[in-house]
Design an enzyme around this catalytic site. Structure first.
Site, PDB file in Angstrom:
ATOM      1  CG  ASN A 259      -1.698   1.240   1.412  1.00 53.23           C
ATOM      2  OD1 ASN A 259      -1.751   2.085   0.508  1.00 53.23           O
ATOM      3  ND2 ASN A 259      -2.336   1.383   2.571  1.00 53.23           N
ATOM      4  CD1 TRP A 260       3.582   1.203  -2.883  1.00 53.50           C
ATOM      5  CD2 TRP A 260       3.518   2.419  -4.774  1.00 53.50           C
ATOM      6  NE1 TRP A 260       4.364   0.570  -3.819  1.00 53.50           N
ATOM      7  CE2 TRP A 260       4.348   1.290  -4.982  1.00 53.50           C
ATOM      8  CE3 TRP A 260       3.327   3.321  -5.828  1.00 53.50           C
ATOM      9  CZ2 TRP A 260       4.987   1.056  -6.201  1.00 53.50           C
ATOM     10  CZ3 TRP A 260       3.967   3.078  -7.036  1.00 53.50           C
ATOM     11  CH2 TRP A 260       4.790   1.957  -7.218  1.00 53.50           C
ATOM     12  CE  LYS A 261      -0.059   3.201   4.861  1.00 55.08           C
ATOM     13  NZ  LYS A 261       0.102   3.288   6.308  1.00 55.08           N
TER      14      LYS A 261
ATOM     15  CG  HIS B 284      -5.593   1.854   5.323  1.00 54.68           C
ATOM     16  ND1 HIS B 284      -5.128   2.836   6.172  1.00 54.68           N
ATOM     17  CD2 HIS B 284      -4.592   0.948   5.192  1.00 54.68           C
ATOM     18  CE1 HIS B 284      -3.891   2.530   6.527  1.00 54.68           C
ATOM     19  NE2 HIS B 284      -3.536   1.391   5.939  1.00 54.68           N
TER      20      HIS B 284
ATOM     21  CD  GLU C 238      -2.796   5.508   6.799  1.00 54.31           C
ATOM     22  OE1 GLU C 238      -2.780   5.542   5.563  1.00 54.31           O
ATOM     23  OE2 GLU C 238      -1.915   4.935   7.476  1.00 54.31           O
TER      24      GLU C 238
ATOM     25  CD  GLU D 124      -3.095  -2.432   7.357  1.00 49.30           C
ATOM     26  OE1 GLU D 124      -2.022  -2.682   6.802  1.00 49.30           O
ATOM     27  OE2 GLU D 124      -3.738  -1.387   7.144  1.00 49.30           O
TER      28      GLU D 124
ATOM     29  N   GLY E 263       3.031   2.270  10.779  1.00 48.15           N
ATOM     30  CA  GLY E 263       4.006   3.347  10.631  1.00 48.15           C
ATOM     31  C   GLY E 263       4.761   3.684  11.903  1.00 48.15           C
TER      32      GLY E 263
ATOM     33  CB  SER F  55       5.742  -1.834  11.813  1.00 49.18           C
ATOM     34  OG  SER F  55       5.357  -0.491  12.091  1.00 49.18           O
TER      35      SER F  55
ATOM     36  N   GLY G 243       3.142  -1.091   4.165  1.00 50.60           N
ATOM     37  CA  GLY G 243       3.152   0.332   3.834  1.00 50.60           C
ATOM     38  C   GLY G 243       4.560   0.785   3.477  1.00 50.60           C
ATOM     39  N   GLY G 244       5.238   1.412   4.435  1.00 48.48           N
ATOM     40  CA  GLY G 244       6.539   2.033   4.200  1.00 48.48           C
ATOM     41  C   GLY G 244       7.540   1.154   3.458  1.00 48.48           C
TER      42      GLY G 244
HETATM   43  P1  13P Z   1       3.413   0.446   7.560  1.00 49.12           P
HETATM   44  O1  13P Z   1       3.890  -0.872   6.933  1.00 49.12           O
HETATM   45  O2  13P Z   1       4.130   1.626   7.044  1.00 49.12           O
HETATM   46  O3  13P Z   1       3.360   0.336   9.047  1.00 49.12           O
HETATM   47  O4  13P Z   1       1.883   0.632   7.064  1.00 49.12           O
HETATM   48  C1  13P Z   1       0.999  -0.419   7.203  1.00 49.12           C
HETATM   49  C2  13P Z   1      -0.251  -0.099   6.472  1.00 49.12           C
HETATM   50  O5  13P Z   1      -1.021   0.751   6.879  1.00 49.12           O
HETATM   51  C3  13P Z   1      -0.521  -0.833   5.225  1.00 49.12           C
HETATM   52  O6  13P Z   1      -1.810  -0.627   4.775  1.00 49.12           O
END
Ligand code: 13P
Length: 257
Positions: free
Chosen positions: A9-11, A100, A102, A172, A178, A218, A239-240
């Site tokens: 997930n590149w956000k 998600h 967010e 999640e 993050g 993470s 994510g990251g």
């Molecule tokens: P991180 O891997 O950056 O913690 O993000 C997880 C996430 O929200 C994937 O959707």
């Protein structure tokens, strides 16, 4: 045996040019092992909506699937700023992340809205990746199972049981996103097991046992093996660590289960 799914997930990251470069590097890493990887796992990346055309072009002929981070539940209409399933499908998008944390916490999405998106994705033959997870406060208050199972049941309300196995669930924990504070494999497996039990009650054991339940929060190349070694952890939503080709490729190569 469930196939693993490793999803990035590149956000709100990477411009079109940056995305093309990451995809080219990722393909160089992954496509040469494509046949071996395809035996037991699927790989997906979800760029921002506006980057999807460039990503679609860059992924032509690749085994890496294309996902969206969000979509509206209607096919078209007066919904300024939104994109629909037919628009995404036109670029070869097969998966969509729904609910998600967010979207829930920053943009105020409710279980009811998320449920409509899940149903729209299924109606269009897309794979919805339904995200669930408790906040730090809910976690500390011992309310994890209650919160997660309510999000799950509300998110899947009215879903045709026959389509149940097309859904992917992503657990999640909000406190792990993050933050570098990954849930332990034991803690995650505990929640994934409760999700599996709830799915069994909702759609019957056969369908429920083929639903993939991903862990997100993470995830790195260093912790993915111990997470996916657990019986109910069927992959990762990253994510990251999905923003760089080398770190994501290392996660994609997680040890076979
Ligand atoms: P991180 O891997 O950056 O913690 O993000 C997880 C996430 O929200 C994937 O959707």
């Amino acid at each position: 045996m469930r196939r693993m799914l490793i999803a990035g997930n590149w956000k709100m990251n990477l411009t079109a040019n940056e995305a093309r470069a990451v995809i080219a590097a990722l393909r160089a890493e992954i496509d040469r092992d494509a046949a071996a990887l395809a035996r037991d796992r699927d790989v997906m990346i979800a760029p921002p909506a506006v980057i999807i055309p460039a990503a679609s072009q860059a992924l032509a002929g690749s085994s890496i699937a294309l996902g969206a981070q969000n979509m509206h539940f209607e096919d078209k209409g007066a919904f300024t700023g939104e994109v629909s399933a037919p628009m995404l499908k036109g670029f070869g998008v097969t998966h969509v992340i729904v609910g998600h944390s967010e979207r829930r916490h920053v943009f105020g999405e409710t279980d009811e809205l998320i449920n409509r998106k899940v149903i729209a994705a299924l109606r269009h033959g897309m794979v919805p990746i339904l995200c669930v997870g408790e906040t730090q406060e809910e976690h500390d208050g011992g309310r994890t199972a209650e919160v997660v199972l309510a999000q799950l049941q509300n998110g899947l309300a009215g879903v045709d049981q026959a389509q149940g196995d097309r859904i992917v669930v992503a657990y999640e924990p909000v406190w792990a996103i993050g933050t570098g504070r990954t849930a332990t494999p034991e803690l995650a497996e505990n929640v994934h097991g409760a999700i599996r039990e709830s799915l069994r009650a909702q759609m019957g054991p056969e369908k429920a046992d083929s639903v993939r339940i991903l862990y997100g929060g993470s995830v790195t190349a260093d912790n993915v093996d111990s997470l996916v070694s657990k019986p109910n952890i069927d992959g990762a939503l990253v994510g990251g660590a999905s923003l760089k080709a080398d770190s994501f490729a290392r996660i994609v190569r997680a040890k076979a289960r």
